[in-house]
Design an enzyme around this catalytic site. Structure first.
Site, PDB file in Angstrom:
ATOM      1  N   LYS A   1       0.849  -1.164  -0.026  1.00 39.89           N
ATOM      2  CA  LYS A   1       0.070  -0.001  -0.010  1.00 39.89           C
ATOM      3  C   LYS A   1       0.858   1.156   0.244  1.00 39.89           C
ATOM      4  O   LYS A   1       0.641   2.284  -0.968  1.00 39.89           O
ATOM      5  CB  LYS A   1      -0.667   0.005   1.200  1.00 39.89           C
ATOM      6  CG  LYS A   1      -2.148  -0.868   1.002  1.00 39.89           C
ATOM      7  CD  LYS A   1      -3.046  -0.717   2.224  1.00 39.89           C
ATOM      8  CE  LYS A   1      -4.201  -1.608   2.453  1.00 39.89           C
ATOM      9  NZ  LYS A   1      -4.796  -1.696   3.414  1.00 39.89           N
TER      10      LYS A   1
ATOM     11  N   LYS B   1      -5.654 -10.943  -6.713  1.00 38.14           N
ATOM     12  CA  LYS B   1      -7.002 -10.988  -5.518  1.00 38.14           C
ATOM     13  C   LYS B   1      -7.863 -10.209  -6.092  1.00 38.14           C
ATOM     14  O   LYS B   1      -7.571  -8.868  -6.461  1.00 38.14           O
ATOM     15  CB  LYS B   1      -6.076 -10.954  -4.304  1.00 38.14           C
ATOM     16  CG  LYS B   1      -7.020 -11.054  -3.152  1.00 38.14           C
ATOM     17  CD  LYS B   1      -6.561 -10.525  -1.819  1.00 38.14           C
ATOM     18  CE  LYS B   1      -6.591  -8.902  -1.901  1.00 38.14           C
ATOM     19  NZ  LYS B   1      -6.441  -8.185  -0.398  1.00 38.14           N
TER      20      LYS B   1
ATOM     21  N   LYS C   1     -11.185  -4.441  -3.058  1.00 42.36           N
ATOM     22  CA  LYS C   1     -12.122  -3.419  -3.399  1.00 42.36           C
ATOM     23  C   LYS C   1     -11.484  -2.165  -4.159  1.00 42.36           C
ATOM     24  O   LYS C   1     -12.181  -1.530  -4.716  1.00 42.36           O
ATOM     25  CB  LYS C   1     -12.586  -2.626  -1.873  1.00 42.36           C
ATOM     26  CG  LYS C   1     -13.055  -3.986  -1.028  1.00 42.36           C
ATOM     27  CD  LYS C   1     -13.776  -3.032   0.420  1.00 42.36           C
ATOM     28  CE  LYS C   1     -13.809  -4.141   1.290  1.00 42.36           C
ATOM     29  NZ  LYS C   1     -12.939  -3.963   2.553  1.00 42.36           N
TER      30      LYS C   1
HETATM   31  P1  TYM Z   1     -10.723  -6.303   4.039  1.00 45.10           P
HETATM   32  O1  TYM Z   1     -11.932  -5.024   4.381  1.00 45.10           O
HETATM   33  O2  TYM Z   1      -9.772  -6.033   3.135  1.00 45.10           O
HETATM   34  O3  TYM Z   1     -11.514  -7.672   3.801  1.00 45.10           O
HETATM   35  C1  TYM Z   1     -12.458  -8.253   4.675  1.00 45.10           C
HETATM   36  C2  TYM Z   1     -12.397  -9.572   4.749  1.00 45.10           C
HETATM   37  O4  TYM Z   1     -12.426 -10.310   3.213  1.00 45.10           O
HETATM   38  C3  TYM Z   1     -11.534 -11.127   3.010  1.00 45.10           C
HETATM   39  N1  TYM Z   1     -11.072 -10.856   1.589  1.00 45.10           N
HETATM   40  C4  TYM Z   1     -10.890 -11.933   0.712  1.00 45.10           C
HETATM   41  N2  TYM Z   1     -11.311 -13.381   0.950  1.00 45.10           N
HETATM   42  C5  TYM Z   1     -11.036 -13.957  -0.411  1.00 45.10           C
HETATM   43  N3  TYM Z   1     -10.823 -13.344  -1.519  1.00 45.10           N
HETATM   44  C6  TYM Z   1     -10.592 -12.110  -1.560  1.00 45.10           C
HETATM   45  N4  TYM Z   1     -10.416 -11.559  -2.698  1.00 45.10           N
HETATM   46  C7  TYM Z   1     -10.739 -11.295  -0.576  1.00 45.10           C
HETATM   47  N5  TYM Z   1     -10.530  -9.775  -0.376  1.00 45.10           N
HETATM   48  C8  TYM Z   1     -10.973  -9.567   0.981  1.00 45.10           C
HETATM   49  C9  TYM Z   1     -10.111 -10.413   3.865  1.00 45.10           C
HETATM   50  O5  TYM Z   1      -9.333 -11.635   4.048  1.00 45.10           O
HETATM   51  C10 TYM Z   1     -11.017 -10.346   5.273  1.00 45.10           C
HETATM   52  O6  TYM Z   1     -11.489 -11.317   6.063  1.00 45.10           O
HETATM   53  N6  TYM Z   1      -7.367  -6.030   7.894  1.00 45.10           N
HETATM   54  C11 TYM Z   1      -8.740  -6.515   7.548  1.00 45.10           C
HETATM   55  C12 TYM Z   1      -9.885  -5.784   8.436  1.00 45.10           C
HETATM   56  C13 TYM Z   1      -9.736  -5.927   9.844  1.00 45.10           C
HETATM   57  C14 TYM Z   1      -9.764  -7.276  10.595  1.00 45.10           C
HETATM   58  C15 TYM Z   1      -9.694  -6.912  11.943  1.00 45.10           C
HETATM   59  C16 TYM Z   1      -9.975  -8.477  10.082  1.00 45.10           C
HETATM   60  C17 TYM Z   1      -9.532  -5.004  10.780  1.00 45.10           C
HETATM   61  N7  TYM Z   1      -9.463  -5.554  12.130  1.00 45.10           N
HETATM   62  C18 TYM Z   1      -9.496  -7.986  12.954  1.00 45.10           C
HETATM   63  C19 TYM Z   1     -10.045  -9.580  11.219  1.00 45.10           C
HETATM   64  C20 TYM Z   1      -9.841  -9.306  12.463  1.00 45.10           C
HETATM   65  C21 TYM Z   1      -9.280  -6.125   6.046  1.00 45.10           C
HETATM   66  O7  TYM Z   1      -8.487  -5.059   5.527  1.00 45.10           O
HETATM   67  O8  TYM Z   1     -10.106  -6.705   5.772  1.00 45.10           O
END
Ligand code: TYM
Length: 328
Positions: A112, A193, A196
């Site tokens: 990032k 991957k 968003k």
């Molecule tokens: P974020 O918002 O990027 O994504 C949310 C969840 O979606 C999963 N994910 C995917 N799974 C499969 N294929 C994909 N292409 C894909 N893109 C996203 C992510 O693995 C995630 O589970 N850092 C985290 C948010 C967070 C969090 C936490 C997660 C903040 N605090 C505590 C778990 C526990 C994030 O950016 O997710």
């Protein structure tokens, strides 16, 4: 007492089927066996600049999508991260015992920050805040997609270091990946991957895309030059479509093989598109109903925050006591 679960999603961009299959569907499955807290992590979102008006809307939309996907607010807590101040407070306390080198090595930080002219300190601290989310509720399991594995390893390192310095305080959380759909790839480029932030209308299927849009995106998905499905040498694009189908239908590996072996790509895409449309349509209908009643949504968010606050407060007090910080 049930074991505890915490997970979160950033309220940025449009939630897509990667978020749905990688995280949300697993949350829904786990919620009756665990005591669950699911967060809309707005404090994580602002580590990159967000338009304030848009962010506020996205927070509500994300919460509504959690409920529409099947999170039951009677048993699970749906919390906007910033409304429980202990997330930020624990983050600071953990920041002070986290070596800088651990954060600089994070691949998501490197990735990032390489795309930004100026990098906020928050972006570097991002995984510490994530550790705080998890450790605050002493979560035993964290259901996520596979891009979060490194962050979860760091969370355990942070917990272990704190326990070693100040005495046994935190529970070691386990990473929980879905059996199918832990990494959904971009439709336009199956080597990346689904994300968003990735621009390009053919890249991701939003959870709120209309059926016509879903069909169009899948029909245009990148495959390879072979004419039909061949399980021995299927390219990444075809495998991704098969994974999406399997995750939406719950079919076994055998069922998938029997149904799709030798199928021409055009027919494969039509079948996958119909499975995605059938999976998302009822969810979209529930989403529209929830969004039409903001009072209900705000009530759920308020009640959830009230429900989890005493636990969060107790953890922060314990951490402060362990560190020798004054508590009233
Ligand atoms: P974020 O918002 O990027 O994504 C949310 C969840 O979606 C999963 N994910 C995917 N799974 C499969 N294929 C994909 N292409 C894909 N893109 C996203 C992510 O693995 C995630 O589970 N850092 C985290 C948010 C967070 C969090 C936490 C997660 C903040 N605090 C505590 C778990 C526990 C994030 O950016 O997710």
């Amino acid at each position: 007492m049930k074991p505890r679960v915490l997970s979160g999603i950033q309220p940025t961009g449009s939630l897509h089927i990667g978020n749905y299959l990688g995280a949300l569907t697993n949350w829904v499955k786990m919620q009756y066996d665990y005591e669950c807290v699911f967060c809309i992590v707005d404090l994580h979102a602002i580590t990159l600049y967000q338009d304030p008006k848009e962010l506020l809307q996205k927070i509500e939309q994300t919460a509504a999508l959690f409920l529409a996907a099947g999170i039951d607010p009677q048993v699970s807590s749906v919390v906007v991260q910033s409304t429980v101040k202990e997330h930020a407070e624990l983050c600071w306390l953990l920041t002070c015992s986290t070596p800088l080198g651990w954060l600089e090595r994070m691949t998501q930080f490197k990735d990032k920050s390489s795309k930004q002219d100026s990098v906020s300190d928050g972006l570097l601290q991002y995984p510490v805040l994530m550790a705080a989310d998890i450790l605050l509720y002493k979560a035993n399991a964290v259901p996520v997609g596979d891009d979060q594995i490194q962050h979860l390893e760091l969370t355990r390192d942070i917990a272990q270091r704190f326990n070693a310095l100040y005495g046994e305080t935190f529970v070691m959380p386990e990473t929980r990946l879905p059996t199918v759909g832990a990494r959904i790839m971009g439709l336009d480029d199956p080597s990346k991957k689904m994300s968003k932030s990735e621009a390009g209308s053919g890249h991701a299927i939003s959870m709120l895309d209309e059926p016509g849009v879903i069909r169009k995106k899948i029909m245009r998905a990148t495959t390879d030059s072979r004419p039909a499905v061949d399980f021995d040498s299927g390219g990444a694009g075809v495998l991704n479509l098969l994974t999406i189908h399997q995750a939406f239908t719950g079919w076994s590996d055998d069922q998938v093989k029997r149904h799709f072996a030798g199928m021409r790509y055009g027919d494969l895409k039509k079948t996958v598109a119909e499975a995605v449309v059938a999976g998302l349509e009822p969810l979209q209908e529930r989403y529209r109903r929830i969004m039409a009643d903001p009072g209900y949504l705000h009530g759920v968010l308020r009640e959830s925050a009230d429900r989890v606050r005493p636990f969060a407060d107790a953890t922060v007090r314990l951490v402060k006591q362990r560190m020798g910080i004054y508590t009233d």
